[in-house]
Design a protein around this motif. Sequence first.
Motif, PDB file in Angstrom:
ATOM      1  N   THR A 172      43.255  48.294  39.499  1.00  0.00           N
ATOM      2  CA  THR A 172      44.538  47.751  40.455  1.00  0.00           C
ATOM      3  C   THR A 172      43.294  48.225  42.258  1.00  0.00           C
ATOM      4  OG1 THR A 172      45.923  47.166  39.276  1.00  0.00           O
ATOM      5  CG2 THR A 172      46.618  47.035  41.583  1.00  0.00           C
ATOM      6  N   TYR A 173      43.651  48.719  42.289  1.00  0.00           N
ATOM      7  CA  TYR A 173      43.026  50.234  43.917  1.00  0.00           C
ATOM      8  C   TYR A 173      41.622  49.606  43.888  1.00  0.00           C
ATOM      9  CZ  TYR A 173      43.724  53.039  47.271  1.00  0.00           C
ATOM     10  OH  TYR A 173      44.574  53.949  48.655  1.00  0.00           O
ATOM     11  N   VAL A 174      40.905  50.125  42.635  1.00  0.00           N
ATOM     12  CA  VAL A 174      39.378  49.770  42.819  1.00  0.00           C
ATOM     13  C   VAL A 174      38.962  48.115  42.953  1.00  0.00           C
ATOM     14  CG1 VAL A 174      39.020  49.142  39.937  1.00  0.00           C
ATOM     15  CG2 VAL A 174      37.566  50.981  42.301  1.00  0.00           C
ATOM     16  N   VAL A 175      39.660  47.485  42.272  1.00  0.00           N
ATOM     17  CA  VAL A 175      39.942  46.064  42.783  1.00  0.00           C
ATOM     18  C   VAL A 175      39.848  45.626  43.848  1.00  0.00           C
ATOM     19  CG1 VAL A 175      40.016  43.165  42.471  1.00  0.00           C
ATOM     20  CG2 VAL A 175      39.968  44.964  40.459  1.00  0.00           C
ATOM     21  N   ALA A 176      40.338  46.155  44.201  1.00  0.00           N
ATOM     22  CA  ALA A 176      41.045  45.838  46.061  1.00  0.00           C
ATOM     23  C   ALA A 176      39.307  46.249  46.931  1.00  0.00           C
ATOM     24  CB  ALA A 176      42.189  46.432  46.802  1.00  0.00           C
ATOM     25  N   GLN A 177      38.723  47.780  46.550  1.00  0.00           N
ATOM     26  CA  GLN A 177      37.980  48.135  46.959  1.00  0.00           C
ATOM     27  C   GLN A 177      36.672  47.512  46.994  1.00  0.00           C
ATOM     28  OE1 GLN A 177      38.784  50.683  48.685  1.00  0.00           O
ATOM     29  NE2 GLN A 177      40.858  50.226  47.952  1.00  0.00           N
ATOM     30  N   ILE A 178      36.281  46.699  46.018  1.00  0.00           N
ATOM     31  CA  ILE A 178      35.145  46.387  45.068  1.00  0.00           C
ATOM     32  C   ILE A 178      35.155  44.827  46.084  1.00  0.00           C
ATOM     33  CG2 ILE A 178      33.791  45.339  43.571  1.00  0.00           C
ATOM     34  CD1 ILE A 178      34.375  47.972  42.291  1.00  0.00           C
ATOM     35  N   TYR A 179      36.076  43.891  45.679  1.00  0.00           N
ATOM     36  CA  TYR A 179      36.822  42.776  47.124  1.00  0.00           C
ATOM     37  C   TYR A 179      36.066  43.306  48.316  1.00  0.00           C
ATOM     38  CZ  TYR A 179      38.780  39.549  49.189  1.00  0.00           C
ATOM     39  OH  TYR A 179      39.054  38.229  49.892  1.00  0.00           O
ATOM     40  N   ALA A 180      36.638  43.795  49.023  1.00  0.00           N
ATOM     41  CA  ALA A 180      35.979  44.726  50.508  1.00  0.00           C
ATOM     42  C   ALA A 180      34.451  44.269  50.577  1.00  0.00           C
ATOM     43  CB  ALA A 180      37.074  45.682  51.190  1.00  0.00           C
ATOM     44  N   VAL A 181      34.005  45.555  49.847  1.00  0.00           N
ATOM     45  CA  VAL A 181      32.277  45.523  49.007  1.00  0.00           C
ATOM     46  C   VAL A 181      32.126  44.108  49.591  1.00  0.00           C
ATOM     47  CG1 VAL A 181      30.794  46.254  48.178  1.00  0.00           C
ATOM     48  CG2 VAL A 181      32.359  47.700  48.843  1.00  0.00           C
ATOM     49  N   GLY A 182      32.195  43.581  48.909  1.00  0.00           N
ATOM     50  CA  GLY A 182      31.850  42.181  48.684  1.00  0.00           C
ATOM     51  C   GLY A 182      32.051  41.683  50.029  1.00  0.00           C
ATOM     52  N   LEU A 183      33.348  41.643  51.353  1.00  0.00           N
ATOM     53  CA  LEU A 183      33.543  41.290  52.099  1.00  0.00           C
ATOM     54  C   LEU A 183      32.174  41.703  53.231  1.00  0.00           C
ATOM     55  CD1 LEU A 183      35.408  39.571  53.875  1.00  0.00           C
ATOM     56  CD2 LEU A 183      36.725  41.404  54.269  1.00  0.00           C
ATOM     57  N   ILE A 184      31.716  42.581  53.876  1.00  0.00           N
ATOM     58  CA  ILE A 184      31.486  43.999  54.716  1.00  0.00           C
ATOM     59  C   ILE A 184      29.624  42.735  53.787  1.00  0.00           C
ATOM     60  CG2 ILE A 184      30.797  45.398  55.458  1.00  0.00           C
ATOM     61  CD1 ILE A 184      33.596  46.896  53.893  1.00  0.00           C
ATOM     62  N   ALA A 185      29.418  42.752  52.641  1.00  0.00           N
ATOM     63  CA  ALA A 185      27.681  42.965  52.509  1.00  0.00           C
ATOM     64  C   ALA A 185      27.827  40.938  52.866  1.00  0.00           C
ATOM     65  CB  ALA A 185      27.331  43.128  51.559  1.00  0.00           C
ATOM     66  N   SER A 186      28.752  40.383  52.416  1.00  0.00           N
ATOM     67  CA  SER A 186      28.467  38.910  52.561  1.00  0.00           C
ATOM     68  C   SER A 186      28.309  38.762  54.235  1.00  0.00           C
ATOM     69  CB  SER A 186      29.888  38.204  51.742  1.00  0.00           C
ATOM     70  OG  SER A 186      30.991  38.556  52.295  1.00  0.00           O
ATOM     71  N   ARG A 187      28.844  39.084  55.457  1.00  0.00           N
ATOM     72  CA  ARG A 187      29.494  38.673  56.564  1.00  0.00           C
ATOM     73  C   ARG A 187      27.155  39.686  57.628  1.00  0.00           C
ATOM     74  NH1 ARG A 187      27.536  38.236  60.770  1.00  0.00           N
ATOM     75  NH2 ARG A 187      28.926  38.579  62.610  1.00  0.00           N
ATOM     76  N   PHE A 188      27.524  40.790  56.640  1.00  0.00           N
ATOM     77  CA  PHE A 188      26.276  41.779  57.259  1.00  0.00           C
ATOM     78  C   PHE A 188      25.239  41.289  56.762  1.00  0.00           C
ATOM     79  CE2 PHE A 188      29.979  43.162  59.364  1.00  0.00           C
ATOM     80  CZ  PHE A 188      29.349  43.590  60.600  1.00  0.00           C
ATOM     81  N   THR A 189      24.449  40.973  55.574  1.00  0.00           N
ATOM     82  CA  THR A 189      23.318  40.727  55.437  1.00  0.00           C
ATOM     83  C   THR A 189      23.342  39.118  55.121  1.00  0.00           C
ATOM     84  OG1 THR A 189      24.206  40.746  52.714  1.00  0.00           O
ATOM     85  CG2 THR A 189      23.488  42.671  54.015  1.00  0.00           C
ATOM     86  N   GLY A 190      24.258  38.244  54.783  1.00  0.00           N
ATOM     87  CA  GLY A 190      24.439  36.732  54.247  1.00  0.00           C
ATOM     88  C   GLY A 190      24.139  36.377  53.119  1.00  0.00           C
TER      89      GLY A 190
END
Length: 682
Positions: A172-190
């Motif tokens: 449950t915890y790691v899903v939240a972390q990977i969600y954040a990874v996707g959020l950051i990567a999508s913002r700063f790499t397009g």
Amino acid sequence: MSAPTSYFLRLRRYYALFSAGFAAFLLALAVLEQEGMPRIWIGYLFMFATIVLYASIGVLSRTSNVSEYYVAGRRVPAMFNGMATAADWISAASFISLAGGLYLHGFDGLAYVMGWTGGYCLVALLIAPYLRKFGQYTIPDFLAARYGGGAGGRGAPVRMMAVGATILVSFTYVVAQIYAVGLIASRFTGVDFSVGIFLGLASILVCSFLGGMRAITWTQVAQYIIILVAFLIPAMWLAVKHADNPLPQLAYGKVMPRLDVREKAIETDPKEREVRAIFRQRAAAFDAKLAALPASWEQGRQAAQRQLDGARTRNASLVDIRGAERALIAYPKNPDEARLAWQAARAQNLARARPATPHAQPFPAPDRAASDAKRNNFLALVFCLMLGTAALPHILMRSYTTPSVHEARVSVFWTLFFILLVYLTLPALAVLVKYDIYTTLVGSDYAQLPTWVSYWANVDKLTPLISIVDSNRDGVVQLAEIAIDADVLVLATPEIAGLPYVISGLVAAGGLAAALSTADGLLLAISNALSHDVYYKVVDPGASTQKRVTISKLLLLAVAFIAAYAASQKPADILSLVGVAFSLAASTLFPALVLGVFWRRANHQGAIAGMLAGGLVCLYYMLHASPALGGTAAGLWFGIAPISAGIFGVPAGLLANALASWATPPPGPRSAALVEYIRAPE
């Protein structure tokens, strides 16, 4: 010079060189930005340079040695273990979402800061030193030995239940972390959000797959340095901007009275009240639709179909036709789906119709009963976060990596110190950003919105992270017209503050480091539980060390991809997912761990009963009371929110453990000897 001292000095020299190199990298990017380098390239450089750094540490730290893979050889010095644990602890929820939660909820958001900080004090006092003295590899290892023996013996059921709890909590915890990874990567790499998730996943896997705890530890030390620098620079900039003081913690007190004045001015603004009235009208319209179901659903579906047919008949533009098609596709498929969607829309509009909550006011509500309910939820959340912290498997595993029990205790001091460097800045950052938005964005011209608004509005087309709509069409931005997701605030802070884009890249790198460092630890906790506690201890006790490490790596790979897929479905916001994980950890593992250390009478049957009762009560309440999981608000017990389900799970677990232990024979001599050993003075 002793070997440990020489090792410590060598590590200190390596990370001093890393810090200097990182500073030079920042300076070089700042110069390139001044020379006209496009922003997108700065984002790419930050993202990929840090990922390459972590991957390099992972490659250099690769190992097939069981002790190195599971517990970093038990030779991590206390200070560096403290930095690694702090990075493990400062997850995406802390770095990305916590300041946003404080921005949105004011005083009530402090529950997270208090609960997590207090929880780590419980780790230091109740759990960590005793686990280190036990000296094995995993939390199920300790529980199996304490409550009944080794592989295949009476400890096997306890071990399996502990493995199940570890997987449930950590996943449950790691899903939240990977969600954040996707959020950051999508913002700063397009790239697309889902693609961003799997890009970040590659970095996670290189570290944890190749070197296990050894690689993760040395990567997390580097990640902590990036996290700290990324968090402090924007906060210090805003502190100077609004209070002429570079220390956010001191600037905080100077800005709070100004924010209070600004909040009162916004509250009395007639235009602000006009916008809130519009949202109340929209909520009333959804009320009418809900009351008229199922006829209202059918009418709406026919209207959407007519809109599409009309666009096609009059040869409207392709954009209009596509828009009508999307509206029909997005329309609820049946009356039940419509009810859920319209209830959520009604609640959202009602929330935006309410007056803004004064930031410093505790438990704001229209009456005393509602205020008391908020206070109770605040205290329940603090309780769950504290006890959940003291039972998180990936955090407790770090107590195994120090050379001695004394070093484990010192490591906890360093961990608290490094955590507080960030946590004491969080409330100040929330106030400084809120004051900046209230004074510069609110009241500005709608036609001249800052560019950061459009950037973040377009990260996710389906659920925009920020939305500003001129509801009353006066051309001026009112506070009620601004909808900001808590997960975007810290990432957007450099742009809100007017800092160079290189600092935005730095903050993204810090958020990525926070998410990756925690995800690494969580995935390793899951794979180690499966490979060590299930495969080696139960399935194949004769497995070679090479085979055990290989199995762990393969399981880690499988779990990582399953978690990435779950995160790509966006099951909830980051703080909600993390809160669920903490309640589950508190309910399932905390009673067994604490009673196992401090109550000699706790036995095998008690541990099983406690974990079952705590976990089932917690899960039942979440399912029964959470609308997102099919429950209803009518299912609340004493008005407690589902995120704090541990308030019921922990007492159930403790009581069941105690009753079952008293009703059955006392533990055997091996369990008693283990308790005497781990509690004996050093």
